[in-house]
Design a protein around this motif. Sequence first.
Motif, PDB file in Angstrom:
ATOM      1  N   LEU A 233       0.809  -1.215   0.000  1.00  9.12           N
ATOM      2  CA  LEU A 233       0.000   0.000   0.000  1.00  9.12           C
ATOM      3  C   LEU A 233       0.846   1.270   0.000  1.00  9.12           C
ATOM      4  O   LEU A 233       0.582   2.196  -0.770  1.00  9.12           O
ATOM      5  CB  LEU A 233      -0.914  -0.008   1.229  1.00  9.12           C
ATOM      6  CG  LEU A 233      -1.754   1.248   1.463  1.00  9.12           C
ATOM      7  CD1 LEU A 233      -2.710   1.494   0.302  1.00  9.12           C
ATOM      8  CD2 LEU A 233      -2.516   1.142   2.784  1.00  9.12           C
TER       9      LEU A 233
ATOM     10  N   LEU B 162      -5.669  -2.696   8.285  1.00 10.09           N
ATOM     11  CA  LEU B 162      -6.078  -3.038   6.920  1.00 10.09           C
ATOM     12  C   LEU B 162      -7.086  -4.176   6.888  1.00 10.09           C
ATOM     13  O   LEU B 162      -7.798  -4.347   5.891  1.00 10.09           O
ATOM     14  CB  LEU B 162      -4.854  -3.386   6.074  1.00 10.09           C
ATOM     15  CG  LEU B 162      -3.862  -2.244   5.833  1.00 10.09           C
ATOM     16  CD1 LEU B 162      -2.702  -2.719   4.972  1.00 10.09           C
ATOM     17  CD2 LEU B 162      -4.553  -1.050   5.187  1.00 10.09           C
TER      18      LEU B 162
ATOM     19  N   PHE C  84     -10.919   0.455   6.477  1.00  2.74           N
ATOM     20  CA  PHE C  84      -9.693   0.784   5.751  1.00  2.74           C
ATOM     21  C   PHE C  84      -9.694   0.222   4.334  1.00  2.74           C
ATOM     22  O   PHE C  84      -8.654   0.169   3.694  1.00  2.74           O
ATOM     23  CB  PHE C  84      -8.477   0.290   6.538  1.00  2.74           C
ATOM     24  CG  PHE C  84      -8.216   1.083   7.777  1.00  2.74           C
ATOM     25  CD1 PHE C  84      -7.334   2.156   7.764  1.00  2.74           C
ATOM     26  CD2 PHE C  84      -8.883   0.798   8.952  1.00  2.74           C
ATOM     27  CE1 PHE C  84      -7.105   2.906   8.912  1.00  2.74           C
ATOM     28  CE2 PHE C  84      -8.664   1.532  10.103  1.00  2.74           C
ATOM     29  CZ  PHE C  84      -7.777   2.597  10.085  1.00  2.74           C
ATOM     30  N   ARG C  85     -10.855  -0.184   3.861  1.00  2.50           N
ATOM     31  CA  ARG C  85     -10.955  -0.586   2.457  1.00  2.50           C
ATOM     32  C   ARG C  85     -10.990   0.666   1.564  1.00  2.50           C
ATOM     33  O   ARG C  85     -11.268   1.773   2.041  1.00  2.50           O
ATOM     34  CB  ARG C  85     -12.198  -1.439   2.243  1.00  2.50           C
ATOM     35  CG  ARG C  85     -12.087  -2.823   2.843  1.00  2.50           C
ATOM     36  CD  ARG C  85     -13.179  -3.732   2.323  1.00  2.50           C
ATOM     37  NE  ARG C  85     -13.056  -5.072   2.867  1.00  2.50           N
ATOM     38  CZ  ARG C  85     -13.809  -6.103   2.486  1.00  2.50           C
ATOM     39  NH1 ARG C  85     -14.748  -5.922   1.558  1.00  2.50           N
ATOM     40  NH2 ARG C  85     -13.634  -7.288   3.016  1.00  2.50           N
TER      41      ARG C  85
END
Length: 478
Positions: A67, A154, A159-160
């Motif tokens: 990420l 995550l 937190f998507r």
Amino acid sequence: MASTTARHLSPPLEVHPDRLLPADPGIRAIARRLYDNVRDLPVISPHGHVDAGLLLEDRPFRDPATLLVAPDHYVTRLLHADGVPLSDLGVGQGELSEAAARQAWRLLCERWHVYQGTPMRFWLEAQLAEIFGVTLVPSAGTAELIYDQIAASLADHAFRPRALYERFGISVLATTDDPCADLSAHAALAADPAWRGRVIPTFRPDRYLEPAQDGWADAVARLGATADVDTGDYAGYVEALEQRRRHFVAHGAVSADHSHADVRTDPLEPAEAERIYRAALTGNAGPAEATAFRRHMLLEMARMSCDDGLVMTLHPGVRRDHHAPTAERYGVDVGADIPIRVEFTDALRPLLGRFGTHPGFHLVVFTVDETVWSRELAPLAGFYPSVYVGVPWWFLDAPDAVGRFRAAVTETAGFSRTSGFIDDTRAFCSIPARHDMARRVEAGFLARLVAEHRLGESEATDIAVNLVSGQPKKVFKL
């Protein structure tokens, strides 16, 4: 939590509320008030590289390194300069194993010092502290603890990608897309009743305008097949480009983006354009002919923008893939592009002579050569109603450079002839940090004008809000 139990191992990660605001207490107080008026305004991102499929699929992010490290060439290039192979950072490696992801993250934390004084440090700290609640300074001793804390976050639905899109306050997000892209992800998002955001494509035809590039003839053939147009002659080629632009407009596109070594727009006679085109299809066009054709086609892109309304953005002057072995191993867009000098005044004269006063034509000109801000771009934008100066981006999207930009451009072109901030990022979580940085620097610049009695504070507030909201909507026809 891991971050709490290990807090004694490291000084706390502190994100100061006055970061980037002026040091002078009086001016800082004004800047605080100006910043307070814009800090929570929606993010408008009219130029970037986040994949629309990320938001369509809305899958959990795999791990902290995938990420925050691997997709961000701003981050990886400095680690590479410090001796870290890009492969060890996950670049070009596809899906990372748990061990590989932890290794990449550990390398970032161990070499945290390479970011001292850089905007990357600002963006990374903001992401760690404000998105994930990290309270430890990255280091060799804290790497695993921080990794575990982010990985745990995550796994949470909050937190998507879609949840973060809403949390970041993004109102418009532009992607960058090949002319042959079917844009199915954009269409599916727009049709999804559960989706409340706005993601729009951007037409990026560079590879189809450069006959000197390997694979150009095959790309043109693919363009023709996608548009269902015979590209065996120049007229068909132009028609195919026009058709694909219309396809993008139908899917919500507002701009066409162009990046070449220069922005010369010298026209060719139709017969000469046809001759070079046919020669290029068979591999028989020389370098000078290929360059002349590309310059002519950039002029044609401006004509098409006058016809279909797409804003034309230019960001020239970069030597792509400066280190050939890196490009061969990892592909493009991994941080090996280096700026070169670029000239605009004479280069754009043919284009502006034809279209510079055309009603509705918008030309946004970016540069990584800041010597041209006051000498060329501000004077051009200060005369031609079509021209807007793009704010600093890429190598110049840094606090001091943004300040130099405002000082160089404002006296000639004012605030109304500039584009509003763009983030130009593939790193999704860096979007709010980048925009916040710009808002803080702009507040500081305006505060100085207020302190010097060159603007009233209410007037400066209106300008600050307009730079964040009104100006990008106007310039990019949003």
